[in-house]
Design an enzyme around this catalytic site. Structure first.
Site: not given
Ligand SMILES: C[S@@+](CC[C@H](N)C(=O)[O-])C[C@H]1O[C@@H](n2cnc3c(N)ncnc32)[C@H](O)[C@@H]1O
Lengths: 200, 297
Positions: A19, A46, A139
């Site tokens: 991310s 992401h 996540d």
């Protein structure tokens, strides 16, 4: 140890979740993977959904392996790097092809790392390697746990080598991970693991 | 440097690939097959033709949420409790949509498809898989600005009644609107999205002048038939949920429903490349996934 050297050939895929701080982290791993790298590399990074997606182009210029967008029904072949498109969840079907969905966000994210990892774990089971890199959310920690549950190998970037340690920290808290590695050593770890000692 | 392997991998190595978890996943697959058979037998919904991974995810989530012990227990409930089936149906279509998703697609429709639509005295548009309606309102706004709305009828269909209820109301949370307004401008919007709705406290409602041209109705792409002749069909991000067999059925429906030289718009990651009906269409906008039915058919 011969038995384990035998074992290395059985991995089929490496899933990578990353991310915030991802571009730098990916650039210190993916370009170092050599031609002939024997597994498929599937990446969720992401990022915002938009028309022009420059990540693929950017990585393709720097990598020895082919870099492409993961698209539905595509067979997943070894030695290729697949990047999840923006605005969709990316899943691996049991027959090792990709599918996409626009279901609810998971961990506020679409694509979500958990969604990729959990589906890939069902498909590849013990032949899967899961790797969590830098990020400022949680996540991927459930996904990595699922990789472990089905006997895959679990790797996490060491939090102190991560630009944003939260995601590695969360993954380490959720699972007894197999290896915690500094960013600079991940590429060589992978090539040695998968291609033997004369690489990496 | 030597690498350590964990105990479970050692176990698997020593026991070959028929480890315990392998069986557990095979079993889960078998149980899901049975569940889908039950649903088809009992309710006529054929989810056997859906992409499996996201379906499996939803089934497993439902088992956990409802505190069930296995997919087989869920199967029992589905067979005997229509209410529970409805819950699952809702799970299956909790999807996300937005206004003017992929603005460049709407821009292309505005700039290049509308000129063709203008040649018809009455224009029929079908939004298949319209979810909660945002896309149908988007096209209504676009048609209004192109001065085509008054002769247009938009049929917006989905198989999820819950979503259709929301779509019919045409009111949405106000905090969602900012990105929609941005998309609208990127799609070539001529004024301001706020010209098309009223605000009441935390929600916005689209003007009835838009709503009057939209018919929301239940239509199940798995089994329902063509219901009118269309000039433009938009079916975006629905085919990604279907396997090849169901994709062929659905594109066949669209082919039959479209007038000669009618338009079909798919989602950004969908194409007719591998579809048996693909040869009935030509590419009109490659990036925008806009296809046009060929005339020589
Ligand atoms: C991701 S949404 C797409 C919404 C919108 N078209 C968009 O692109 O933003 C997918 C929609 O397909 C609908 N759908 C799935 N299977 C269907 C079927 N068999 N018949 C009709 N609609 C279906 C779902 O209920 C859901 O609303």
């Amino acid at each position: 140890m011969n038995a384990f050297i035998e074992k290395k050939a059985t991995y089929k895929a490496l899933v990578v979740g990353v991310s915030a701080g991802g571009l730098k982290a990916l650039c210190s791993i993916l370009p170092k993977l050599p031609v002939g790298f024997p597994v498929s590399v599937i990446v969720v990074q992401h990022r915002k959904h938009m028309a022009g997606d420059y990540l693929i182009e950017y990585l393709a210029k720097r990598c020895q392996l082919a870099v492409q967008l993961a698209l539905p029904s595509q067979p997943i072949t070894p030695g290729s790097i697949y990047i999840a498109p923006t605005g969709y969840h990316l899943l691996v079907e049991r027959n090792a092809t990709f599918s996409l969905s626009i279901d609810a966000r998971v961990n506020y994210s679409i694509p979500a790392i958990d969604v990729l990892f959990e589906s890939a774990a069902i498909c590849y089971q013990h032949q899967l390697i899961g790797l969590i890199l830098t990020g400022a959310n949680h996540d991927g920690s459930l996904g990595l746990k699922t990789v472990k549950k089905y006997h895959g190998l679990t790797l996490v970037q060491s939090p102190d080598s991560a630009e944003y340690p939260e995601m590695p920290d969360a993954a380490i808290a959720a699972t007894q991970v197999d290896h915690i590695l500094p960013l600079s050593q991940i590429a060589s770890f992978l090539t040695r693991l998968l291609m033997g000692d004369d690489h990496g | 440097m030597k690498y350590k392997f964990n105990v479970s991998q050692l176990y698997l190595f020593l026991n070959g690939t028929q480890g315990r978890t392998m069986n557990q996943l095979d079993l889960q697959n078998f149980e899901i097959n049975q569940l889908l058979e039950s649903i088809y037998f009992r309710y006529g919904y054929d989810f056997r033709n859906y992409a499996r991974a996201s379906l499996e995810r939803k089934v497993i989530k439902r088992v956990a949420l409802s505190g069930l012990s296995s997919v087989t227990e869920m199967n029992q409930k589905v067979l005997y409790e229509p209410e529970f089936f409805n819950l699952f149906l809702k799970d299956m279509s909790v999807t996300v949509t937005e206004m003017f998703r992929d603005p460049y697609v709407f821009k292309k429709i505005r700039q290049q498809v509308c000129s063709h639509l203008k040649t018809y005295s009455r224009i029929n548009i079908w939004h298949a898989g319209c979810a909660t309606g945002e896309e149908a309102y988007s096209i209504a706004v676009l048609l209004a600005e192109e001065d085509l709305l008054k002769r247009s009828r938009i049929y917006a269909t989905d198989y999820n009644n819950h979503s259709l209820e929301i779509a019919k109301k045409g009111s949405y949370a106000i905090d969602k609107i900012a990105p929609y307004a941005q998309n609208y401008l990127e799609a070539g919007g001529q004024t301001c999205l706020s010209d098309y709705y009223q605000v009441h406290q935390q929600t916005i409602s689209f003007h009835s002048s838009l709503q009057d041209h939209i018919t929301f109705a239940n239509h199940n792409l798995m089994k329902d038939q063509v219901f009118a002749q269309m000039h433009l069909i938009m079916c975006r991000n629905v085919l990604i949920y279907f396997n090849n067999a169901l994709q062929e059925r659905v594109v066949g429906l669209f082919k039959d429903s479209l007038v000669h030289r009618g338009f079909l718009v798919l989602g950004e990651k969908e194409s007719l490349e591998f579809n048996a009906h693909g040869k009935a269409f030509e590419e009109f906008g490659k990036n925008e996934r806009i296809y046009r039915k060929k005339s020589d058919l």
